[in-house]
Design an enzyme around this catalytic site. Structure first.
Site: not given
Length: 857
Positions: A451, A690, A760
């Site tokens: 990982h 959003e 953003c």
């Protein structure tokens, strides 16, 4: 939840007791039923002790009563004596049950987990042999005593059974196993798995460590059985998840030629992350925690110590994961989930508690349990699984460091610029590395499939693993050249070698340096349109980096970082100090403070929320803040106080209705009144766009806000119904999809040049997309600090009229791929898609690292 009946196992053999308890736990995964053991005089000596039984009863007694199960002989005598030693009140809550130990324990545990009373639990346990007796009678029929060869158990009444073939190249390792655990935990059903190919035992699907030990490899057939409410829905969900490969991120092993040479300073190892890094060697000392044998006669106190250590590591892991999600995306951050789930694993906790009951102290008990899991995984023979075993050992060591008081290595892997050299890195340590400091990573051990290696690739840090212990002898400060793609490194390279390495990255470095040199200048198009380029930050150190990279402002301050990894919310005074430190680091530039953006998808320990089927569509963002106005009131008060000294923009997330804006602004007005001063002159109020419906109704919101900030990450996944963290559909979640571009266009059109529009999300960090966004009317881009110079340079290369024409064609395109082709053909951001380095180190050798700005991580 009301108290549950506790259970005590009194047994001559400690190993037998542990096994019986483990078996019982498999029948009720995640249940809080307290099962204590009083078994054996030590790990190898048979016997029973009345004082042990007293302690076990006391530990198991939560007020609802205790059922004691015994094997035979002195175990019964010890239990009777222990009951007599209790005070009257405790004695009355204890029942000694004559049930068979193993069968009785399983039935008792399940009954207790279901909320049965003490007497009901004892009665169920006492009748545990009824089914076996019925099955094997009459005794005169001996053929009934032998099960048919190869026969499989029939599903119980109401139990559903299904099967799937493992398609993941590396089998059911930690990440797909973590997806299973996430899918079944807290569901009203019992879900179990077994490897039909190997004939393994059934294991609870809610236990990460148990799933991993199935040894299910690619091509193996795994059975699922589900019993309980919503069984059909749960089974279908798991089969669908399996068909998608458990949404695993492709992690192809980087392969390359292995150059050979007689030069003893030039060596080859396993490539882990592409790119070239040159710099002085910086040692990361190997400090594995030393665990000495220790015993304790107070297992409850040892468990409390261990719980505190686990909680601390878990909180730190959540903080690191949250930061990784923002910087690298959810897909990369999900790599950290397996370690978090292992820390929560109820089966692991029970095994450790059994060791504590046996007299071991917290540190050796934790070490033994985690080492056993790691060894079991490593012994399965799959070449991929040793890396997963390393992840288990990493969790083991993190908790041990907390227990033993040794310093954490997270965030301290490298304190000065150069090539980081050490034994290995954990994923949490990689997530905390500063790419501006670490030009490359050279590890003695490790695996390209670990990982940590996956995260190194995601962060664009060149890396080599399994280079051998000899690299640990490289002296501090010795120049090292690393080619992560070829697996090649050179110690103290000569001039010709350095020239060869540098030539590979010279052009991209030149372009990056040019952008960095002009980072402080405004980003203005060739025809004079100004575009602000800000930074997405979470703490003061991010703000310092943003200032150094030429940020015009803090376009997004993620205030939720301050709320993570703590037992209670910060008050207004602490928040003000935190925000003020960020503002000071930015030298007085405007900062955009987003109010708390958490929910069931990003829970806080002190803010419990009910489970939500789809937390991304549930109570989060402004919805949660308005549901807990006391939290929002404190946050707004801190922001208002700061706004009297620094230009502040307040940003409300996840807004979907005008009523939410009104209520939020009303709370802001109250905060201004509580501050005892007038409204700060530079205070602005905006909303994040959003939700697609908000974008389409932007004209309704425009009179009530000072600016819009479009969060393209969530807007994209909501508009396209595609979770970018889900590898099976992540390809659909493209912010350059014409449908998403039309939503952005709708916001800019509604703003009409009167309300500034910012972006953003990750789209803002795509140098090619800058042309489309500027053409649509976006006048502020907020990105991670390291890409600010390149984005500014991309804006300077634009003509706003030509960008508007391009954006019109992009909005009218038929697909995201068509938009990508359009941008490639137009080449509006020369150099924007090239690999580049961050600011060079002070060391003489100049480091480079890989970063593709066209597809930012």
């Amino acid at each position: 939840m009301s108290a549950l009946v506790g259970i005590v196992v009194v047994c001559h053999s400690r190993a037998l007791a542990r096994a019986a308890v483990a078996l019982a736990r498999e029948m009720m995964p995640g249940s809080p039923v307290q099962i204590s053991t009083a078994a054996g005089l030590d790990d190898t000596t048979f016997g029973t002790d009345a004082q042990q039984v007293v302690h076990a009863i006391t530990t198991a007694d939560t007020g609802a009563g205790v059922v004691v199960l015994m094997d035979l002989g002195s175990a019964v005598l010890a239990a009777e004596l222990a009951r007599e030693l209790l005070d009257d009140d405790a004695r009355d809550r204890v029942v000694l049950c004559a049930a068979p130990l193993v069968e009785g324990l399983i039935v008792a545990a399940v009954a207790a987990a279901g909320g049965a009373t003490r007497d009901e639990v004892a009665a169920e346990a006492a009748g545990a042999l009824a089914g076996k007796i019925d099955l094997l009678a009459p005794a005169s029929a001996p053929e009934l005593l032998a099960p048919a060869s190869g026969a499989e158990s029939e599903p119980a009444a109401g139990e559903l059974v299904g099967a799937f073939t493992v398609v993941n190249p590396h089998g059911l390792h930690a990440r797909p196993a973590a997806r299973i655990v996430h899918a079944v935990r807290s569901l009203p059903a019992r879900v179990q798995l077994r490897n039909r190919t190997t004939g393994s035992a059934w294991v609870p699907a809610a236990s990460l460590s148990k799933i991993t030990t199935l040894g299910a490899r690619c091509g193996h057939e795994v059975e699922i059985r589900v019993c309980g409410q919503q069984a059909q829905e749960i089974l279908e969900r798991l089969l669908t998840l399996a068909a998608r490969g458990f949404d695993e991120i492709p992690t192809d092993d980087p392969t390359t030629d292995d150059p050979t040479t007689d030069d003893p300073t030039r060596r080859c190892a396993r490539p882990a992350s592409g790119g070239i890094g040159i710099g002085p060697a910086r040692r990361r000392p190997a400090t594995p925690p030393e665990v000495l044998p220790a015993r304790s006669d107070d297992p409850a106190q040892q468990w409390r110590r261990l719980e505190e250590a686990i909680a601390a590591v878990h909180d730190e892991g959540q903080r690191v994961r949250a930061r990784a999600a923002h910087e690298l995306g959810q897909a990369a951050a999900a790599i950290l989930d397996a370690q978090l789930l292992l820390l929560e694993d109820p089966a692991l906790h029970e095994e450790v508690r059994c060791l504590l009951q046996g007299g071991q102290a917290a540190a050796p008990a934790w070490s033994v349990a985690l080492t056993r899991i790691a060894e079991e995984i490593a012994a399965l023979g799959d070449p991929y699984l040793p890396a997963r075993a390393a992840d288990v050992r990493a969790v083991r060591d993190q908790v041990l460091r907390r227990l033993l008081g040794s310093a954490s290595t997270v965030g301290s892997a490298a304190t000065s610029a150069g090539v980081l050299i050490g034994t290995d890195l954990t994923p949490a340590e990689v997530a905390e590395l500063d790419p501006a400091q670490v030009s490359a990573v050279l590890m003695a051990f490790g695996s390209p499939t670990a990982h940590s290696a996956i995260l190194l690739r995601a962060r664009g840090i060149p890396a080599i693993v399994a280079a051998g212990p000899a690299v640990l002898d490289i002296a501090e400060g010795t120049p090292v050249a690393v080619d992560g793609a070829r697996g090649e490194f050179v110690i103290d390279p000569g001039a010709d070698v350095l020239e060869a390495f540098r030539a590979r990255a010279a052009e991209r470095l030149r372009r990056a340096r040019y952008a960095s040199a002009h980072a402080g200048a405004p980003a203005t198009t060739s025809d004079g349109v100004a575009v602000l380029v800000g930074a997405n930050i979470g703490a003061a150190e991010d703000a310092l980096a943003a200032a150094e990279c030429g940020a015009d402002l803090a376009g997004l301050v993620r205030t939720e970082f301050l709320f993570l990894s703590r037992p209670q919310a910060p008050d207004a005074q602490e928040q003000e100090a935190h925000y003020r430190a960020i503002a000071e680091s930015l030298g007085g530039r405007r900062i955009t403070l987003r109010t708390l953006d958490v929910g069931a998808d990003k829970p806080l320990s002190y803010l419990p929320l009910p489970a939500q089927t789809n937390p991304f569509l549930g109570v989060r963002g402004i919805r949660l803040s308005l549901a807990r106005p006391e939290l929002l009131a404190q946050q707004l008060l801190a922001m208002v106080r700061l706004a009297h000294d620094v230009p502040v923009s307040v940003l409300f997330p996840m807004v979907s209705t005008l009523e939410e804006v009104w209520r939020a602004r009303s709370l802001l007005d109250e905060a201004i009144n509580r501050s005892g001063r007038s409204r700060p002159p530079g205070l602005r109020v905006g909303i994040m766009v959003e939700v697609p419906a908000t974008a389409l109704r932007a004209a309704t919101f425009a009179p009530h806000v000072d600016f819009f900030s479009i969060g393209t990450n969530d807007l994209t996944q909501y508009a396209l119904a595609a979770d970018r963290g889900n590898a099976a559909v992540a390809g659909l979640a493209d912010p350059l999809d014409p449908g998403v571009l039309r939503l952005i266009d709708a916001v800019c059109a509604a703003a009409g040049g009167q309300v500034p529009v910012a972006v953003c999300g990750e789209m803002a960090a795509d140098a090619r997309a800058a042309a489309v966004l500027v053409g649509l009317g976006v006048r502020e881009l907020s990105v991670t600090p390291r890409v600010i110079p390149a984005i500014k340079q991309a804006v300077r290369a634009l003509d706003s009229g030509a960008a508007a024409d391009l954006s019109a064609r992009a909005v009218a395109a038929e697909s995201a791929s068509a938009v990508h082709k359009l941008l490639t053909a137009e080449a509006f951001a020369p150099g924007g898609t090239e690999e580049c380095s961050v600011l060079p180190m002070d060391a003489t050798p100049t480091p480079t690292r890989r970063q593709n700005l066209a597809h930012p991580e």
